[in-house]
Design an enzyme around this catalytic site. Structure first.
Site, PDB file in Angstrom:
ATOM      1  CG  ASP A  37      -2.061  -0.690   1.230  1.00 26.48           C
ATOM      2  OD1 ASP A  37      -2.152  -1.535   0.201  1.00 26.48           O
ATOM      3  OD2 ASP A  37      -2.807  -0.422   1.734  1.00 26.48           O
ATOM      4  CG  ASP A  38       0.135   3.719   2.079  1.00 30.45           C
ATOM      5  OD1 ASP A  38      -0.944   3.372   2.164  1.00 30.45           O
ATOM      6  OD2 ASP A  38       0.245   3.483   3.171  1.00 30.45           O
ATOM      7  CG  HIS A  92      -3.345   7.374   1.898  1.00 22.11           C
ATOM      8  ND1 HIS A  92      -4.109   7.536   3.283  1.00 22.11           N
ATOM      9  CD2 HIS A  92      -3.439   6.384   1.543  1.00 22.11           C
ATOM     10  CE1 HIS A  92      -3.547   5.801   3.150  1.00 22.11           C
ATOM     11  NE2 HIS A  92      -3.738   5.571   3.294  1.00 22.11           N
ATOM     12  CG  HIS A 184       2.610  -0.013   4.322  1.00 22.33           C
ATOM     13  ND1 HIS A 184       1.611  -1.185   5.239  1.00 22.33           N
ATOM     14  CD2 HIS A 184       1.462   0.759   3.954  1.00 22.33           C
ATOM     15  CE1 HIS A 184       0.872  -0.826   6.064  1.00 22.33           C
ATOM     16  NE2 HIS A 184       0.384   0.726   4.924  1.00 22.33           N
TER      17      HIS A 184
HETATM   18 ZN   LIG Z   1      -2.543   3.203   2.848  1.00 22.88          ZN
END
Ligand SMILES: [Zn+2]
Length: 222
Positions: A37-38, A92, A184
């Site tokens: 993620d991210d 986000h 992540h």
């Molecule tokens: Zn996130």
């Protein structure tokens, strides 16, 4: 108050109160899916991609739309190496779970558009920031034809003060067939953790498959 809400709602990511979220596949086969993620991150994502390439496995990257626009060449590399790029909203925002239907829709659509304009591919998968869903998010996700993806193993790799070994051990202690593992790629040393994890998975007889392959198992848990 907000923190309490986020903690409560995050804890509920697998409970499907609002949204049918795929968090694991119901299987006895030793397969897991890796999700990042991210990203994309200019420094750490290419390193993660190098490790995935070396092991010949495919992962899913839930990217933030504005970062994707910033680093389109990394997004192109993710796709060209056989991984999946998926929606993790455009910006986000911390307050995303409290957004109106209109702004939820904008956040999702802008991210889809950013990915599509870079890769030429449409997006099927979505992961809500913080794992939080609510009736508004559920409605928009459904209307856009997206599949919400959660996780069954949270690595807690973003928390400070933990060594990569501790994080790897945490994941391995929770390992189960059909798991979706949350990682992540923006984390420092993300590639070192991934390398450790790949070694452990192979020692335990686990095979890494894509989230789409897990979805094809179909008998996922509600
Ligand atoms: Zn996130």
């Amino acid at each position: 108050m907000l923190t309490a809400f986020l903690v409560w709602a995050s804890a509920d990511v697998g409970s499907n109160i609002y949204l049918k979220t795929l968090c694991r596949a119901k299987t006895t086969e030793r397969v897991v899916a890796l999700t990042f993620d991210d990203g994309p991150n200019e420094v750490t994502t290419p390193r993660v991609l190098d490790v995935l390439k070396r092991y010949g496995v495919q992962a899913t990257f839930f990217v933030v739309g504005q970062s994707a626009e910033q680093y389109p060449e990394i997004v192109q590399r993710i796709v060209s190496e056989g991984h999946t790029v998926a929606n993790h909203t455009y910006s986000h925002k911390a307050l995303f779970p409290l957004s109106s239907a209109q702004s939820v829709k904008e956040e999702l659509q802008r991210c889809n558009d950013a990915i599509a304009s870079i890769t030429g591919q449409s997006v099927n998968l979505f992961r809500p920031p913080f794992g939080v869903t609510n009736p508004i998010i559920a409605r928009v996700v459904k209307a856009m034809g997206l599949q919400a993806i959660g996780w069954s193993i949270r690595s807690l790799d973003t928390l400070s003060g933990r060594s990569r070994e501790q994080i790897c051990r945490r994941i391995c202690n929770r390992l189960h067939p059909g798991a979706i593992i949350l990682l992540h790629d923006r984390c420092k040393d993300a590639e070192i953790l991934l390398e450790m994890l790949m070694i452990q998975l192979s020692q335990r007889g686990y095979r890494v498959v894509s989230v789409s392959e897990l979805l094809n198992i179909r008998r996922y848990e509600d």
